[in-house]
Design a protein around this motif. Structure first.
Motif, PDB file in Angstrom:
ATOM      1  N   LEU A 155       0.814  -1.222   0.000  1.00 36.69           N
ATOM      2  CA  LEU A 155       0.000   0.000   0.000  1.00 36.69           C
ATOM      3  C   LEU A 155       0.843   1.265   0.000  1.00 36.69           C
ATOM      4  CD1 LEU A 155      -2.889  -1.003   2.442  1.00 36.69           C
ATOM      5  CD2 LEU A 155      -2.875  -1.032  -0.057  1.00 36.69           C
ATOM      6  N   LYS A 156       2.072   1.154  -0.489  1.00 34.93           N
ATOM      7  CA  LYS A 156       3.010   2.277  -0.577  1.00 34.93           C
ATOM      8  C   LYS A 156       3.317   2.890   0.787  1.00 34.93           C
ATOM      9  CE  LYS A 156       2.927   4.865  -4.368  1.00 34.93           C
ATOM     10  NZ  LYS A 156       3.922   4.250  -5.267  1.00 34.93           N
ATOM     11  N   SER A 157       3.150   2.099   1.851  1.00 35.60           N
ATOM     12  CA  SER A 157       3.530   2.561   3.185  1.00 35.60           C
ATOM     13  C   SER A 157       5.042   2.749   3.233  1.00 35.60           C
ATOM     14  CB  SER A 157       3.102   1.543   4.247  1.00 35.60           C
ATOM     15  OG  SER A 157       1.698   1.419   4.283  1.00 35.60           O
ATOM     16  N   MET A 158       5.468   3.812   3.888  1.00 34.47           N
ATOM     17  CA  MET A 158       6.882   4.156   3.910  1.00 34.47           C
ATOM     18  C   MET A 158       7.448   4.042   5.325  1.00 34.47           C
ATOM     19  SD  MET A 158       7.263   4.809   0.701  1.00 34.47           S
ATOM     20  CE  MET A 158       8.930   5.481   0.606  1.00 34.47           C
ATOM     21  N   SER A 159       8.685   3.586   5.393  1.00 29.45           N
ATOM     22  CA  SER A 159       9.416   3.481   6.651  1.00 29.45           C
ATOM     23  C   SER A 159      10.795   4.093   6.458  1.00 29.45           C
ATOM     24  CB  SER A 159       9.539   2.021   7.080  1.00 29.45           C
ATOM     25  OG  SER A 159      10.288   1.903   8.275  1.00 29.45           O
ATOM     26  N   THR A 160      11.270   4.824   7.452  1.00 27.69           N
ATOM     27  CA  THR A 160      12.555   5.506   7.367  1.00 27.69           C
ATOM     28  C   THR A 160      13.615   4.763   8.169  1.00 27.69           C
ATOM     29  OG1 THR A 160      11.446   7.649   7.137  1.00 27.69           O
ATOM     30  CG2 THR A 160      13.762   7.686   7.794  1.00 27.69           C
ATOM     31  N   VAL A 161      14.793   4.635   7.584  1.00 32.63           N
ATOM     32  CA  VAL A 161      15.926   4.067   8.319  1.00 32.63           C
ATOM     33  C   VAL A 161      16.410   5.112   9.324  1.00 32.63           C
ATOM     34  CG1 VAL A 161      18.296   3.236   8.161  1.00 32.63           C
ATOM     35  CG2 VAL A 161      16.620   2.539   6.440  1.00 32.63           C
ATOM     36  N   GLN A 162      16.379   4.752  10.599  1.00 32.67           N
ATOM     37  CA  GLN A 162      16.822   5.661  11.651  1.00 32.67           C
ATOM     38  C   GLN A 162      18.296   5.489  11.979  1.00 32.67           C
ATOM     39  OE1 GLN A 162      13.850   4.542  14.680  1.00 32.67           O
ATOM     40  NE2 GLN A 162      13.042   6.613  14.529  1.00 32.67           N
ATOM     41  N   THR A 163      18.729   4.250  12.079  1.00 29.43           N
ATOM     42  CA  THR A 163      20.137   3.950  12.348  1.00 29.43           C
ATOM     43  C   THR A 163      20.586   2.910  11.338  1.00 29.43           C
ATOM     44  OG1 THR A 163      19.797   4.335  14.713  1.00 29.43           O
ATOM     45  CG2 THR A 163      21.817   3.193  14.062  1.00 29.43           C
ATOM     46  N   ALA A 164      21.619   3.233  10.580  1.00 30.54           N
ATOM     47  CA  ALA A 164      22.046   2.365   9.483  1.00 30.54           C
ATOM     48  C   ALA A 164      23.363   1.672   9.798  1.00 30.54           C
ATOM     49  CB  ALA A 164      22.197   3.191   8.204  1.00 30.54           C
ATOM     50  N   ASP A 165      23.615   0.620   9.026  1.00 31.60           N
ATOM     51  CA  ASP A 165      24.934  -0.012   8.968  1.00 31.60           C
ATOM     52  C   ASP A 165      25.423  -0.560  10.299  1.00 31.60           C
ATOM     53  OD1 ASP A 165      24.974   0.540   6.277  1.00 31.60           O
ATOM     54  OD2 ASP A 165      26.159   2.371   6.480  1.00 31.60           O
ATOM     55  N   ILE A 166      24.547  -1.279  11.000  1.00 30.20           N
ATOM     56  CA  ILE A 166      24.986  -2.038  12.166  1.00 30.20           C
ATOM     57  C   ILE A 166      25.407  -3.404  11.616  1.00 30.20           C
ATOM     58  CG2 ILE A 166      24.347  -2.949  14.425  1.00 30.20           C
ATOM     59  CD1 ILE A 166      22.147  -0.828  14.540  1.00 30.20           C
ATOM     60  N   MET A 167      26.702  -3.584  11.485  1.00 32.40           N
ATOM     61  CA  MET A 167      27.219  -4.757  10.809  1.00 32.40           C
ATOM     62  C   MET A 167      27.275  -5.955  11.757  1.00 32.40           C
ATOM     63  SD  MET A 167      27.647  -3.172   7.979  1.00 32.40           S
ATOM     64  CE  MET A 167      28.334  -4.514   7.007  1.00 32.40           C
ATOM     65  N   PHE A 168      27.091  -7.138  11.198  1.00 31.95           N
ATOM     66  CA  PHE A 168      27.299  -8.383  11.939  1.00 31.95           C
ATOM     67  C   PHE A 168      27.898  -9.407  10.974  1.00 31.95           C
ATOM     68  CE2 PHE A 168      22.973  -8.308  10.334  1.00 31.95           C
ATOM     69  CZ  PHE A 168      22.777  -9.572   9.802  1.00 31.95           C
ATOM     70  N   THR A 169      28.283 -10.555  11.469  1.00 31.56           N
ATOM     71  CA  THR A 169      29.039 -11.497  10.641  1.00 31.56           C
ATOM     72  C   THR A 169      28.257 -11.973   9.419  1.00 31.56           C
ATOM     73  OG1 THR A 169      28.307 -13.262  12.143  1.00 31.56           O
ATOM     74  CG2 THR A 169      30.508 -12.330  12.512  1.00 31.56           C
ATOM     75  N   GLY A 170      26.925 -11.963   9.496  1.00 33.82           N
ATOM     76  CA  GLY A 170      26.122 -12.448   8.368  1.00 33.82           C
ATOM     77  C   GLY A 170      25.583 -11.368   7.467  1.00 33.82           C
ATOM     78  N   GLY A 171      25.873 -10.081   7.766  1.00 39.85           N
ATOM     79  CA  GLY A 171      25.357  -9.018   6.906  1.00 39.85           C
ATOM     80  C   GLY A 171      25.266  -7.696   7.631  1.00 39.85           C
ATOM     81  N   VAL A 172      24.125  -7.008   7.463  1.00 44.58           N
ATOM     82  CA  VAL A 172      23.967  -5.670   8.020  1.00 44.58           C
ATOM     83  C   VAL A 172      22.542  -5.515   8.547  1.00 44.58           C
ATOM     84  CG1 VAL A 172      23.266  -4.641   5.805  1.00 44.58           C
ATOM     85  CG2 VAL A 172      24.299  -3.192   7.569  1.00 44.58           C
ATOM     86  N   THR A 297       2.473   4.350  -9.719  1.00 47.56           N
ATOM     87  CA  THR A 297       3.233   3.116  -9.914  1.00 47.56           C
ATOM     88  C   THR A 297       3.391   2.348  -8.603  1.00 47.56           C
ATOM     89  OG1 THR A 297       5.343   4.238  -9.520  1.00 47.56           O
ATOM     90  CG2 THR A 297       4.564   4.123 -11.807  1.00 47.56           C
ATOM     91  N   ASP A 298       3.685   1.069  -8.751  1.00 46.91           N
ATOM     92  CA  ASP A 298       4.285   0.250  -7.693  1.00 46.91           C
ATOM     93  C   ASP A 298       3.460   0.126  -6.416  1.00 46.91           C
ATOM     94  OD1 ASP A 298       6.544  -0.211  -9.305  1.00 46.91           O
ATOM     95  OD2 ASP A 298       7.400   1.716  -8.698  1.00 46.91           O
ATOM     96  N   ILE A 299       2.196  -0.262  -6.549  1.00 47.51           N
ATOM     97  CA  ILE A 299       1.462  -0.750  -5.385  1.00 47.51           C
ATOM     98  C   ILE A 299       1.780  -2.236  -5.309  1.00 47.51           C
ATOM     99  CG2 ILE A 299      -0.790  -1.068  -4.306  1.00 47.51           C
ATOM    100  CD1 ILE A 299      -1.786   1.339  -5.913  1.00 47.51           C
ATOM    101  N   ILE A 300       2.670  -2.596  -4.402  1.00 46.28           N
ATOM    102  CA  ILE A 300       3.130  -3.981  -4.302  1.00 46.28           C
ATOM    103  C   ILE A 300       2.000  -4.839  -3.753  1.00 46.28           C
ATOM    104  CG2 ILE A 300       4.887  -5.526  -3.351  1.00 46.28           C
ATOM    105  CD1 ILE A 300       6.649  -3.030  -2.912  1.00 46.28           C
ATOM    106  N   VAL A 301       1.682  -5.924  -4.441  1.00 47.05           N
ATOM    107  CA  VAL A 301       0.627  -6.838  -3.999  1.00 47.05           C
ATOM    108  C   VAL A 301       1.242  -8.207  -3.741  1.00 47.05           C
ATOM    109  CG1 VAL A 301      -1.230  -5.585  -5.152  1.00 47.05           C
ATOM    110  CG2 VAL A 301      -0.006  -7.366  -6.413  1.00 47.05           C
ATOM    111  N   SER A 302       0.464  -9.108  -3.158  1.00 46.33           N
ATOM    112  CA  SER A 302       1.008 -10.389  -2.718  1.00 46.33           C
ATOM    113  C   SER A 302       1.577 -11.217  -3.853  1.00 46.33           C
ATOM    114  CB  SER A 302      -0.072 -11.197  -1.985  1.00 46.33           C
ATOM    115  OG  SER A 302      -1.165 -11.464  -2.844  1.00 46.33           O
TER     116      SER A 302
END
Length: 389
Positions: A155-172, A297-302
């Motif tokens: 539904l084009k809901s938006m979320s903001t990254v507050q804190t980025a790039d907390i790295m760990f052995t398997g990724g971020v 554009t881009d209403i993501i559906v199941s």
């Protein structure tokens, strides 16, 4: 290409790269205690994530979960562990994407929701969710807006990254301020996006279940105004004729997000569910499907993606061409005139609590989070009480 580094963690981020995901989550417990509690109820998923490589965890903060449960739809939802599993899987990208990997062009990144792997336990988890029917996994959109990374979900809901790039052995891991909205089936998304004429037309043609059960689709959804513009012709349509028209708006087997409509899929013809072909053209920054212009554009559906268009397509007029300079394209049905009311909307009521994707511009703005598709979480939150809020 515009790159950013959002809220860099410096040496702390580098140090955490040597930590496991379990250790990183524990180190952020003051912000992520709700997520940690929810993962504790899903030991199979938690174990899989702990051993996974090359992933990105989009971790909702405690405040994000508290905001999530304020929605009436979630307050009324019953407990469903399988759905909770799907919601959590939707917050895990299948590749490592640091903040610098996002750009001002929207990317559509596959998640673990609906993905198939060689891990038999993971396949079992995906079979229990039944929340996604997109090859390679359901996607989350990611884009840089200003100096922030924004994530787009159902539904084009938006979320903001507050804190980025907390790295760990398997990724971020990135901490986000809003729980992602798991995409709903097309029929539900049409209602929640205020596309009531389309929802009513699908019901009249007995196509609700058929469209929802398809896999890997691109749906071109006429707006209410588009249906109203041919309103004089709709009462004469038989169910079979209406079905053929609606199926002509569905490309089956291809998920064409906006990034593809303007590049890889542009200026090509595609077979539709009805049997005829539609032409996708990119002209002067606009995208046309036959003579209809894509307006949202881009209403993501199941099971894929939905784009809103300003005209109802006519399978009997497949050669209709657009006028790129016109503000409104001519209707594709000869002799049709506008009606005073929007057809197919009698008895069709759109929710007032859901985010309205139909009123937001593509990739811009911030839709109100509805929590649609996230049933089952609220009861678990209630059981945890003050630990969440």
């Amino acid at each position: 290409m515009h790159f950013i580094t959002l809220l860099p963690l410096g040496l702390a981020g580098l140090a955490s790269a040597q930590m496991s995901l379990t250790q990183v989550l524990a180190s952020q417990n003051s912000t992520l205690s709700t997520l940690n509690s929810l993962l504790a109820t899903q030991p199979q998923l938690a174990a899989m994530l702990a051993s996974a490589k090359d992933i990105t965890l989009l971790a909702p903060s405690n405040a994000a979960f508290a905001k999530f449960v304020e929605e009436p739809a979630n307050q009324m939802a019953a407990s469903d562990p399988a759905t909770l599993m799907g919601v959590l899987q939707y917050h895990v990208l299948q590749t490592t994407v640091p903040a610098s990997g996002f750009t001002t062009t929207m990317q559509f990144l596959p998640t673990m929701l609906g993905a198939t792997t060689s891990n038999s336990s993971m396949n079992t988890m995906n079979m229990t969710t039944m929340m996604s029917d997109v090859t390679g996994g359901q996607v989350v959109g990611g884009v840089v807006m200003g100096e922030k990374v924004e994530l787009m979900s159902g539904l084009k809901s938006m979320s903001t990254v507050q804190t980025a790039d907390i790295m760990f052995t398997g990724g971020v891991m990135h901490i986000i301020d809003t729980v992602l909205t798991v995409p709903s089936p097309p029929s539900t998304s049409a209602l929640d996006s205020q596309l009531t004429a389309l929802a009513g037309a699908l019901k009249s043609a007995n196509l609700l279940t058929a469209v929802d059960d398809l896999k890997d689709v691109t749906i071109f959804a006429p707006s209410n105004k588009a249906f109203q513009n041919i309103g004089s012709a709709t009462p004469m349509l038989t169910e079979q004729q209406l079905s053929g028209i609606l199926e002509y708006h569905v490309i089956n087997g291809t998920v064409g997000y906006s990034s593809l409509l303007t590049t890889g899929l542009a200026n090509e013809s595609f077979p539709t569910l009805a049997g005829g072909n539609v032409m996708v053209e990119a002209v002067n920054g606009k995208v046309f499907i036959n003579s209809a212009m894509v307006t949202i554009t881009d209403i993501i559906v199941s099971n894929g993606v939905l784009h809103v268009i300003d005209n109802v397509l006519n399978p009997a007029n497949s050669t209709a061409m657009p006028n790129p300079t016109a503000t409104q394209q001519a209707v594709a049905f000869a002799g049709a005139a506008a009606a005073s009311n929007v057809p197919f909307t009698s008895g069709i009521i759109a929710p007032t609590t859901a985010a309205s994707a139909s009123t937001s511009k593509a990739g811009a703005g911030r839709a109100r989070e509805s929590g649609v598709g996230a049933v089952g979480v609220v009861a678990l939150f209630g059981m945890m009480g003050a630990a969440i809020l």
